[in-house]
Design an enzyme around this catalytic site. Structure first.
Site, PDB file in Angstrom:
ATOM      1  N   SER A 282      15.237 -68.500 -77.961  1.00  0.00           N
ATOM      2  CA  SER A 282      15.855 -68.048 -76.717  1.00  0.00           C
ATOM      3  C   SER A 282      17.374 -68.147 -76.808  1.00  0.00           C
ATOM      4  O   SER A 282      17.917 -69.010 -77.509  1.00  0.00           O
ATOM      5  CB  SER A 282      15.363 -68.944 -75.576  1.00  0.00           C
TER       6      SER A 282
ATOM      7  N   GLY B  47      22.986 -75.690 -63.719  1.00  0.00           N
ATOM      8  CA  GLY B  47      22.709 -75.306 -65.117  1.00  0.00           C
ATOM      9  C   GLY B  47      22.957 -73.833 -65.413  1.00  0.00           C
ATOM     10  O   GLY B  47      22.955 -73.426 -66.567  1.00  0.00           O
TER      11      GLY B  47
ATOM     12  N   THR C 103      19.015 -69.402 -74.775  1.00  0.00           N
ATOM     13  CA  THR C 103      19.360 -70.699 -74.192  1.00  0.00           C
ATOM     14  C   THR C 103      19.968 -71.638 -75.244  1.00  0.00           C
ATOM     15  O   THR C 103      20.697 -72.563 -74.902  1.00  0.00           O
ATOM     16  CB  THR C 103      18.114 -71.323 -73.514  1.00  0.00           C
TER      17      THR C 103
ATOM     18  N   ASN D  13      12.343 -66.874 -62.361  1.00  0.00           N
ATOM     19  CA  ASN D  13      13.228 -65.846 -62.900  1.00  0.00           C
ATOM     20  C   ASN D  13      13.507 -64.754 -61.873  1.00  0.00           C
ATOM     21  O   ASN D  13      12.710 -64.507 -60.967  1.00  0.00           O
ATOM     22  CB  ASN D  13      12.624 -65.238 -64.176  1.00  0.00           C
TER      23      ASN D  13
ATOM     24  N   ILE E 222       5.158 -61.977 -73.093  1.00  0.00           N
ATOM     25  CA  ILE E 222       5.704 -61.279 -74.274  1.00  0.00           C
ATOM     26  C   ILE E 222       4.601 -61.113 -75.326  1.00  0.00           C
ATOM     27  O   ILE E 222       4.515 -60.086 -75.996  1.00  0.00           O
ATOM     28  CB  ILE E 222       6.927 -62.038 -74.834  1.00  0.00           C
TER      29      ILE E 222
ATOM     30  N   ASN F 213      -4.869 -70.622 -75.180  1.00  0.00           N
ATOM     31  CA  ASN F 213      -5.732 -71.543 -74.424  1.00  0.00           C
ATOM     32  C   ASN F 213      -5.799 -71.149 -72.943  1.00  0.00           C
ATOM     33  O   ASN F 213      -6.411 -71.855 -72.147  1.00  0.00           O
ATOM     34  CB  ASN F 213      -5.276 -72.996 -74.590  1.00  0.00           C
TER      35      ASN F 213
ATOM     36  N   GLY G  68      -0.062 -64.102 -73.198  1.00  0.00           N
ATOM     37  CA  GLY G  68       1.072 -64.320 -72.290  1.00  0.00           C
ATOM     38  C   GLY G  68       1.912 -63.060 -72.100  1.00  0.00           C
ATOM     39  O   GLY G  68       1.556 -61.982 -72.576  1.00  0.00           O
TER      40      GLY G  68
ATOM     41  N   SER H 187      -3.793 -71.459 -70.649  1.00  0.00           N
ATOM     42  CA  SER H 187      -3.248 -72.438 -69.696  1.00  0.00           C
ATOM     43  C   SER H 187      -2.230 -71.772 -68.766  1.00  0.00           C
ATOM     44  O   SER H 187      -1.989 -72.236 -67.664  1.00  0.00           O
ATOM     45  CB  SER H 187      -2.590 -73.598 -70.442  1.00  0.00           C
ATOM     46  N   ASN H 188      -1.615 -70.692 -69.241  1.00  0.00           N
ATOM     47  CA  ASN H 188      -0.622 -70.011 -68.406  1.00  0.00           C
ATOM     48  C   ASN H 188      -0.790 -68.490 -68.539  1.00  0.00           C
ATOM     49  O   ASN H 188       0.185 -67.739 -68.510  1.00  0.00           O
ATOM     50  CB  ASN H 188       0.787 -70.456 -68.841  1.00  0.00           C
TER      51      ASN H 188
ATOM     52  N   TYR I 135      13.366 -77.875 -71.967  1.00  0.00           N
ATOM     53  CA  TYR I 135      12.837 -76.607 -72.491  1.00  0.00           C
ATOM     54  C   TYR I 135      13.819 -76.011 -73.509  1.00  0.00           C
ATOM     55  O   TYR I 135      13.445 -75.653 -74.631  1.00  0.00           O
ATOM     56  CB  TYR I 135      12.602 -75.613 -71.347  1.00  0.00           C
TER      57      TYR I 135
ATOM     58  N   LYS J 112      13.702 -75.463 -77.928  1.00  0.00           N
ATOM     59  CA  LYS J 112      13.951 -74.245 -78.712  1.00  0.00           C
ATOM     60  C   LYS J 112      14.904 -74.556 -79.875  1.00  0.00           C
ATOM     61  O   LYS J 112      14.690 -74.104 -80.998  1.00  0.00           O
ATOM     62  CB  LYS J 112      14.515 -73.126 -77.833  1.00  0.00           C
TER      63      LYS J 112
HETATM   64  C1  UD1 Z   1      16.264 -68.427 -67.965  1.00  0.00           C
HETATM   65  C2  UD1 Z   1      16.373 -69.458 -69.059  1.00  0.00           C
HETATM   66  C3  UD1 Z   1      16.161 -68.809 -70.399  1.00  0.00           C
HETATM   67  C4  UD1 Z   1      14.879 -68.002 -70.432  1.00  0.00           C
HETATM   68  C5  UD1 Z   1      14.957 -66.979 -69.306  1.00  0.00           C
HETATM   69  C6  UD1 Z   1      13.744 -66.084 -69.230  1.00  0.00           C
HETATM   70  C7  UD1 Z   1      18.004 -71.308 -69.214  1.00  0.00           C
HETATM   71  C8  UD1 Z   1      19.396 -71.728 -68.962  1.00  0.00           C
HETATM   72  N1  UD1 Z   1      17.703 -70.031 -68.944  1.00  0.00           N
HETATM   73  O1  UD1 Z   1      17.381 -67.572 -68.087  1.00  0.00           O
HETATM   74  O2  UD1 Z   1      16.114 -69.787 -71.397  1.00  0.00           O
HETATM   75  O3  UD1 Z   1      14.761 -67.348 -71.669  1.00  0.00           O
HETATM   76  O4  UD1 Z   1      15.084 -67.677 -68.070  1.00  0.00           O
HETATM   77  O5  UD1 Z   1      12.597 -66.798 -68.924  1.00  0.00           O
HETATM   78  O6  UD1 Z   1      17.215 -72.083 -69.631  1.00  0.00           O
HETATM   79  N2  UD1 Z   1      18.810 -65.704 -59.952  1.00  0.00           N
HETATM   80  C9  UD1 Z   1      18.999 -65.637 -58.574  1.00  0.00           C
HETATM   81  N3  UD1 Z   1      17.938 -65.900 -57.770  1.00  0.00           N
HETATM   82  C10 UD1 Z   1      16.698 -66.200 -58.251  1.00  0.00           C
HETATM   83  C11 UD1 Z   1      16.509 -66.262 -59.649  1.00  0.00           C
HETATM   84  C12 UD1 Z   1      17.587 -66.031 -60.465  1.00  0.00           C
HETATM   85  O7  UD1 Z   1      20.101 -65.347 -58.102  1.00  0.00           O
HETATM   86  O8  UD1 Z   1      15.774 -66.430 -57.458  1.00  0.00           O
HETATM   87  C13 UD1 Z   1      19.941 -65.409 -60.843  1.00  0.00           C
HETATM   88  C14 UD1 Z   1      20.348 -66.594 -61.713  1.00  0.00           C
HETATM   89  O9  UD1 Z   1      21.282 -67.393 -61.043  1.00  0.00           O
HETATM   90  C15 UD1 Z   1      20.937 -65.872 -62.930  1.00  0.00           C
HETATM   91  C16 UD1 Z   1      20.103 -64.588 -63.030  1.00  0.00           C
HETATM   92  O10 UD1 Z   1      19.538 -64.400 -61.736  1.00  0.00           O
HETATM   93  O11 UD1 Z   1      22.277 -65.521 -62.707  1.00  0.00           O
HETATM   94  C17 UD1 Z   1      18.988 -64.661 -64.066  1.00  0.00           C
HETATM   95  O12 UD1 Z   1      18.211 -65.821 -63.829  1.00  0.00           O
HETATM   96  P1  UD1 Z   1      16.794 -66.062 -64.549  1.00  0.00           P
HETATM   97  O13 UD1 Z   1      15.963 -64.834 -64.423  1.00  0.00           O
HETATM   98  O14 UD1 Z   1      16.227 -67.330 -64.022  1.00  0.00           O
HETATM   99  O15 UD1 Z   1      17.162 -66.181 -66.086  1.00  0.00           O
HETATM  100  P2  UD1 Z   1      18.216 -67.163 -66.821  1.00  0.00           P
HETATM  101  O16 UD1 Z   1      18.529 -68.328 -65.994  1.00  0.00           O
HETATM  102  O17 UD1 Z   1      19.330 -66.302 -67.302  1.00  0.00           O
END
Ligand code: UD1
Length: 346
Positions: free
Chosen positions: A135, A307, A137, A210, A22, A42, A20, A44-45, A160, A164
């Site tokens: 995490s 969230g 989180t 992300n 990391i 496995n 994966g 799967s991802n 999720y 953790k």
């Molecule tokens: C999420 C998970 C975290 C996980 C991390 C990395 C939660 C609350 N957060 O973190 O557990 O470790 O991913 O996989 O469970 N954003 C945008 N547009 C997008 C995508 C994101 O504006 O299309 C913004 C989000 O609002 C946030 C920032 O970018 O402010 C980071 O978002 P993201 O990369 O999804 O990470 P987290 O939500 O911080």
């Protein structure tokens, strides 16, 4: 000593989920630090060809077993065959926050059961050291930033995130109860970037959730535009703030953690934040990405994502003091490497 014997004298580390995002970067760092990683995945991802890329980067070959960590018989066969395993780094888990809300049972079943099976197998074969992929989180919406490990854990809105927290408790109780395993949970902040070789990186399935993979795919023209989830947060520029850590720095933290675990003879459990200690806003990420890569990211402002919190960055003084680990890469490095990886996928 023959080449073959040399390989067998290396310290063996089981890496579940080693193909994966990391996991693969950690396998590279393990090989470069002289360990012999035993990957259990496995697929799967993740993709089997990642293993070839690991070989290309390191000119070394990890051991690989294809299978599921929930399969006790399979896991026991691996531990039996690979005797004298020094430690386990447990990455294998489902990790999509949104999907976990739709399929909570899949997440609880997979993430909890695989950890329990790994712990049972470690006990059975006398394997003493565990590094667990946790995490930030687990802190939920923090009362203040930077967040230290002493901050209260709060209930995560997603299954999720809850897995953790529960996994951390399962490990802590097991260490306390069985008295022959030491374990550390690493609480990752936001891992980004890719190996500087451009050979391995993150492979999101479908539209990325992300930020950084969405940014790279938008710049590459795969996505029409990035939607920014709110610019009305109580932060300096109104955009969400996170602690974005280069995946290679994060991978190296696992090596330090293994060294720290094996240095301490009495069993113990502890938790460490792994981040840069700095917060960067979503806008800073986009602007830095455009600047260092001389490219453009079409974007629009959308509503906040349910969230999401305003600000989240780590206090990293504990890991720095106790393991002498700190990040070496800059945000620019991360975003340059993320783009190099994205371009290699075309
Ligand atoms: C999420 C998970 C975290 C996980 C991390 C990395 C939660 C609350 N957060 O973190 O557990 O470790 O991913 O996989 O469970 N954003 C945008 N547009 C997008 C995508 C994101 O504006 O299309 C913004 C989000 O609002 C946030 C920032 O970018 O402010 C980071 O978002 P993201 O990369 O999804 O990470 P987290 O939500 O911080």
């Amino acid at each position: 000593m023959t080449k073959k014997n040399k390989a067998y004298s290396k310290v063996k580390i089981v890496v579940t989920g080693g193909a994966g995002f990391i996991g693969s970067h950690t396998v590279v760092e393990l090989l470069e630090a002289g360990y012999l990683p035993i990957i259990i995945d496995n697929f799967s991802n993740s993709q089997p060809w990642i293993i070839d890329k690991i070989k290309e980067i390191t000119s070394q070959t990890p051991i690989i077993y294809e299978g599921d960590c929930n399969d006790k018989t399979f896991l026991e066969e691996v531990f039996q065959k690979e005797s004298s395993i020094e430690g386990v780094i447990h990455f294998a888990a489902f990790k999509a926050v949104g999907e976990s809300i739709i399929k909570p049972l899949d997440y609880y079943k997979n993430n909890l059961s695989s950890l329990i099976t790994v712990l049972e197998t470690m006990q059975k074969f006398g394997v003493k050291n565990l590094v667990f992929s946790s995490s930030a989180t687990v802190y939920g919406e923090p009362d203040s930033c930077p967040i230290a490990e002493t901050a209260p854990r709060k209930i995560s809105p997603s299954p999720y995130g809850k897995t953790k927290t529960i996994c951390e408790d399962i490990i802590s109780d097991t260490v306390n109860g069985c008295k022959n395993i030491s374990a550390i949970s690493l609480r990752y902040f936001n891992p980004i970037g890719a190996h500087p070789s451009g050979l391995i990186g993150e492979l999101p399935i479908g539209a990325p959730n992300n930020l950084v993979p969405y940014v790279t795919q938008t710049a590459a023209g795969i996505r029409e535009k990035l939607t920014i989830f709110g610019n009305d947060y109580p932060t300096d520029d109104g955009y969400g703030v996170r602690d974005f850590i280069h995946v290679v720095d994060l991978a190296q933290a696992h090596i330090k953690t293994l060294q720290y675990l094996t240095k301490h003879k009495s069993p113990f459990y502890d938790v460490f934040n792994v981040g840069t200690g700095k917060g960067n806003s979503v806008l800073e990420i986009i602007e830095t990405f455009q600047k260092v890569n001389n490219t453009n990211v079409p974007r629009e402002i959308g509503p906040r994502r349910e969230g999401d919190i305003a600000t989240c960055y780590a206090d990293v003084s504990k890991i720095k003091k106790m393991m002498n680990w700190e990040t070496k890469k800059t945000l620019e490095d991360s975003l340059r490497d993320a783009w190099k990886w994205q371009k290699s996928l075309k």
